[in-house]
Write a protein that holds these residues in place. Structure first.
Motif, PDB file in Angstrom:
ATOM      1  N   UNK A 231       6.831   2.583  10.614  1.00 46.99           N
ATOM      2  CA  UNK A 231       7.173   3.345  11.774  1.00 46.99           C
ATOM      3  C   UNK A 231       8.799   4.086  11.744  1.00 46.99           C
ATOM      4  N   UNK A 232       9.452   3.407  10.829  1.00 49.16           N
ATOM      5  CA  UNK A 232      10.629   4.051  10.299  1.00 49.16           C
ATOM      6  C   UNK A 232      10.491   5.389   9.881  1.00 49.16           C
ATOM      7  N   UNK A 233       9.498   5.508   9.303  1.00 50.10           N
ATOM      8  CA  UNK A 233       8.994   6.903   8.616  1.00 50.10           C
ATOM      9  C   UNK A 233       8.577   7.726   9.593  1.00 50.10           C
ATOM     10  N   UNK A 234       7.786   7.240  10.521  1.00 46.17           N
ATOM     11  CA  UNK A 234       7.215   8.275  11.700  1.00 46.17           C
ATOM     12  C   UNK A 234       6.500   7.451  12.732  1.00 46.17           C
ATOM     13  N   UNK A 235       6.712   7.372  14.181  1.00 46.76           N
ATOM     14  CA  UNK A 235       6.229   6.780  15.027  1.00 46.76           C
ATOM     15  C   UNK A 235       4.909   7.464  15.537  1.00 46.76           C
ATOM     16  N   UNK A 236       4.606   8.468  14.890  1.00 47.08           N
ATOM     17  CA  UNK A 236       3.336   9.538  15.211  1.00 47.08           C
ATOM     18  C   UNK A 236       2.118   8.778  14.689  1.00 47.08           C
ATOM     19  N   UNK A 237       0.979   8.372  15.279  1.00 50.95           N
ATOM     20  CA  UNK A 237      -0.127   7.999  14.404  1.00 50.95           C
ATOM     21  C   UNK A 237      -0.630   9.016  13.776  1.00 50.95           C
ATOM     22  N   UNK A 238      -0.402  10.233  13.864  1.00 49.09           N
ATOM     23  CA  UNK A 238      -1.117  11.407  13.093  1.00 49.09           C
ATOM     24  C   UNK A 238      -0.367  11.319  11.665  1.00 49.09           C
ATOM     25  N   UNK A 239       0.885  11.275  11.696  1.00 53.01           N
ATOM     26  CA  UNK A 239       1.582  11.170  10.511  1.00 53.01           C
ATOM     27  C   UNK A 239       1.016   9.941   9.547  1.00 53.01           C
ATOM     28  N   UNK A 240       0.836   8.946  10.342  1.00 50.01           N
ATOM     29  CA  UNK A 240       0.265   7.677   9.353  1.00 50.01           C
ATOM     30  C   UNK A 240      -0.970   8.275   8.860  1.00 50.01           C
ATOM     31  N   UNK A 241      -1.950   8.740   9.696  1.00 53.83           N
ATOM     32  CA  UNK A 241      -3.199   9.028   9.324  1.00 53.83           C
ATOM     33  C   UNK A 241      -3.094  10.022   8.015  1.00 53.83           C
ATOM     34  N   UNK A 242      -2.230  11.216   8.259  1.00 57.17           N
ATOM     35  CA  UNK A 242      -2.184  12.090   6.875  1.00 57.17           C
ATOM     36  C   UNK A 242      -1.619  11.279   5.893  1.00 57.17           C
ATOM     37  N   UNK A 243      -0.784  10.437   5.952  1.00 59.17           N
ATOM     38  CA  UNK A 243      -0.403   9.811   4.709  1.00 59.17           C
ATOM     39  C   UNK A 243      -1.600   8.757   4.049  1.00 59.17           C
ATOM     40  N   UNK A 266      -1.187   3.334  28.455  1.00 58.89           N
ATOM     41  CA  UNK A 266      -2.228   4.665  28.193  1.00 58.89           C
ATOM     42  C   UNK A 266      -2.007   5.359  27.139  1.00 58.89           C
ATOM     43  N   UNK A 267      -1.356   5.046  26.044  1.00 58.19           N
ATOM     44  CA  UNK A 267      -1.194   5.907  24.887  1.00 58.19           C
ATOM     45  C   UNK A 267      -1.928   5.423  23.824  1.00 58.19           C
ATOM     46  N   UNK A 268      -2.442   4.381  23.698  1.00 55.61           N
ATOM     47  CA  UNK A 268      -3.411   4.038  22.475  1.00 55.61           C
ATOM     48  C   UNK A 268      -4.737   5.005  22.378  1.00 55.61           C
ATOM     49  N   UNK A 269      -5.387   5.210  23.637  1.00 55.14           N
ATOM     50  CA  UNK A 269      -6.529   6.234  23.711  1.00 55.14           C
ATOM     51  C   UNK A 269      -6.262   7.269  24.562  1.00 55.14           C
ATOM     52  N   UNK A 270      -4.965   8.073  24.507  1.00 56.01           N
ATOM     53  CA  UNK A 270      -4.665   9.059  25.348  1.00 56.01           C
ATOM     54  C   UNK A 270      -5.404  10.159  25.037  1.00 56.01           C
ATOM     55  N   UNK A 271      -5.540  11.033  26.066  1.00 50.96           N
ATOM     56  CA  UNK A 271      -6.382  12.432  26.044  1.00 50.96           C
ATOM     57  C   UNK A 271      -5.528  13.444  25.202  1.00 50.96           C
ATOM     58  N   UNK A 272      -4.162  13.223  25.078  1.00 50.78           N
ATOM     59  CA  UNK A 272      -3.297  14.100  24.278  1.00 50.78           C
ATOM     60  C   UNK A 272      -2.773  13.604  23.082  1.00 50.78           C
ATOM     61  N   UNK A 273      -2.426  14.237  22.315  1.00 56.89           N
ATOM     62  CA  UNK A 273      -1.734  13.596  21.145  1.00 56.89           C
ATOM     63  C   UNK A 273      -0.462  13.266  21.200  1.00 56.89           C
ATOM     64  N   UNK A 274       0.208  12.350  20.198  1.00 56.96           N
ATOM     65  CA  UNK A 274       1.565  11.763  20.662  1.00 56.96           C
ATOM     66  C   UNK A 274       2.474  12.634  21.024  1.00 56.96           C
TER      67      UNK A 274
END
Length: 629
Positions: A231-243, A266-274
């Motif tokens: 998470x020091x690299x990124x807090x955005x799950x999309x960047x984790x998935x891309x990695x 409410x953010x784990x399964x949010x209807x919008x992205x990070x």
């Protein structure tokens, strides 16, 4: 201890009372949970199990994919000194030393496990080993020698007093690299294909605004990166998935397992992205490819559903921990935080947008920070030693803290991951998780199978080859059931067997979620198998309670109610072939004592509410897709 001038001005009775209270606050609490002390000479060694034979109809394997040791900053800070070595010894049935100095072990070894220490500053606090109250005097000594007042001061100083020294702590990257190699080497050393499987892993610990977005990263085999993406690299799950996608292109396969959606606000399964962007098909593909399952039972509560989201579900309030992981109590928003909500929302996306971002199965695990898997209510040892490492700490008898700060009292015992895999190997278990043939339990080893298909024979559940038949003409839990023209409503076969060390079974339910023609989500709960010959009320449809044999004061119960096995072949009476739907099975046990009740009996105090628990197993879902999709 000095006596203040204010105290000397009080009446003799007041003085006596004040001195008595001070003496009580300074006297050690008699807490049998710290006894006897761990003795390495007599400690039970790991159990060498027989090789699990390959089985095309799959073996049921039990594991924990979420274990922390002293390489995690919070684990070390709160007293844990055990390393991955001890975590695997424990998982294999061996006895290890708890941070409080007593021995801990489970009654049956696991089949697989993963140490998933936090990637952020991995191993650094252990390496720096700064001054702290528990460095000067062991936790065991404090519990045996100090009173609640002193232990409260120790708790406050420990929780607030020291962290990783980022500026003057030496070569942090080198320390973390060495710790990562230790995680790898220990997993490799303990991996024993056929008997006990280890996975190399870590935890990505994103926490924007104290909202939990944590994921455990599990690697398929020994091909792993030089360093974790944290998470020091990124807090955005999309960047984790891309990695993770990038690593996969280099031959390093893995998957991410989110946990504690209940504490995500409410953010784990949010209807919008990070970042608030609208979700699209590319997002759905990226997420589903990298996150085939979610962890819904563990130490920090359940993430299946919530009473505000499922008001007609009488079992929705199970092990609720619906607050953020913050220094003060902040309620977590239920919408977007629970797996059933996500399954329903995913169907709405499928109907309205043509893609589903929430196609995942479920598992349980521990999130223990003591190198253990404390999933047995009667054998619970807590999550963070300084916070809840003894019965006295868990119930607030060894510290002087208001209930609001006794978070250990609100936590649950560990969950377990159940996987239907052909063999007990990394490849076979990983593939089973990838195809979502998994389920979650709140701790007991309840056997559960769940299939969906078309035109199953009426005697399916009595046939010895029922698994083969159910497989050939349908799909197991985690599968997608496409429409078959002219077949009518799908059928679901479910059967369950009790854990020999736990309570009998109360019922089997099938939970259905679907969307109407306008894309609005709905849910319904069907009791498809009931113990003791019970039947729903003919008018209300309500099912009478199974009963309760728990003696709260003694923390005992009897299996004189409930059944050892239940099964059902069920067809959806409200099926509409034009609408998206999802189904999963839930098995409920009879009431048994909660860990807090066992602790209360040990300390001879009144048990806090809830005093009983109805443990459960929840399957991964089966999705139905209409013909046009």
């Amino acid at each position: 201890m000095t006596i203040s001038k204010r105290l000397l001005r009080k009446t003799p009775m007041a003085i006596a009372l004040s001195l008595g209270l001070m003496q009580l606050a300074c006297s050690p609490v008699d807490d049998p949970s710290v006894q006897p002390p761990f003795n390495p000479a007599t400690a039970q060694a790991p159990i060498k199990k027989d090789v699990v034979a390959a089985n095309s109809e799959r073996n049921l394997l039990w594991g924990d994919l979420h274990i922390h040791t002293s390489l995690s900053t919070d684990g070390f800070k709160t007293g844990t000194r055990a390393l991955p070595e001890q975590a695997y010894i424990f998982a294999k049935g061996g006895e290890i030393e708890h941070a409080m100095g007593y021995g801990i072990k489970i009654h049956r070894p696991l089949d697989f496990a993963a140490v998933t220490d936090h990637a952020e500053y991995l191993g650094v606090l252990r390496h720096q080993n700064p001054d702290s109250p528990i460095k000067k005097k062991s936790l065991r000594q404090r519990m045996l020698e100090d009173g609640p007042l002193q232990n409260t001061l120790m708790f406050i100083k420990t929780m607030r007093g020291y962290t990783v020294n980022v500026e003057g702590g030496g070569d942090i990257d080198k320390v973390s690299s060495k710790a990562w190699q230790q995680v790898i080497d220990t997993a490799e050393r303990h991996n024993d294909p056929g008997r006990f499987t280890t996975f190399i892993g870590y935890e990505w610990t994103s926490m924007p605004d104290s909202k939990n977005l944590h994921r455990n990263i599990i690697f398929r085999n020994s091909q792993v990166p030089q360093a974790p993406f944290s998470a020091l690299d990124s807090e955005d799950p999309r960047e984790l998935w891309q990695w993770l996608d990038g690593m996969r292109e280099q031959g390093i396969d893995s998957l991410a397992i989110p946990h504690n959606g209940n504490a995500s606000g409410g953010r784990m399964y949010d209807s919008v992205a990070f970042d608030g962007d609208k979700l699209d098909a590319a997002y759905a593909d990226l997420r589903n490819r990298n996150e085939p399952v979610s962890e819904i039972f563990q130490g920090k509560g359940a993430s299946e559903t919530h009473p505000e989201l499922s008001p007609d579900d009488e079992f929705a309030g199970f092990e609720l921990y619906d607050q953020l992981l913050a220094t003060r109590t902040i309620k977590s928003e239920p919408k977007g935080s629970y797996s059933r909500w996500a399954l329903r929302t995913g169907l709405s996306f499928q109907h309205n947008e043509g893609f589903n971002p929430f196609e995942f199965g479920v598992i349980g695990s521990s999130d223990s920070h003591t190198a253990s898997t404390p999933h047995e209510e009667f054998n619970y040892n807590g999550k963070l030693p300084v916070v809840d490492g003894t019965a006295g700490l868990r119930l607030g008898k060894s510290v002087l803290l208001p209930d609001e700060f006794l978070v250990g009292k609100k936590w649950s015992s560990a969950g377990l991951a159940a996987v239907w895999a052909e063999e007990n190997t990394r490849e076979s278990i990983f593939n089973a998780i990838r195809r979502r043939e998994t389920y979650a339990t709140s701790g007991p080893r309840i056997l559960l199978r769940f299939f969906g298909g078309w035109a199953y024979p009426s005697d399916l559940l009595e046939r010895e080859d029922r698994v083969s038949i159910a497989d050939k003409s349908g799909v197991p839990m985690g599968g997608v059931l496409p429409a078959v023209q002219g077949k009518g409503a799908p059928q679901f076969a479910v059967w369950a067997m009790k854990d020999s060390l736990s309570g009998n079974l109360d019922r089997i339910q099938i939970i259905k979620a679907w969307v109407d023609a306008g894309g609005e989500p709905h849910e319904a709960i069907y009791n498809v198998a009931l113990s003791d010959g019970r039947q729903p009320d003919a008018v209300t449809g309500k099912v009478p309670a199974v009963g309760n044999t728990v003696d709260i004061e003694k923390a005992t119960y009897t299996n004189t109610i409930g059944d050892t096995q239940l099964a059902a072949l069920w067809q959806d009476p409200d099926f509409d072939s034009t609408l998206n739907a999802v189904y999963y099975a839930r098995v409920i046990e009879i009431p048994t004592p909660r860990w807090s009740t066992y602790d209360a009996a040990l300390l001879q105090v009144e048990a806090p509410e809830p005093a009983t628990i109805q443990e459960r197993a929840v399957s991964s879902a089966i999705w139905y897709q209409p013909a046009q999709q």
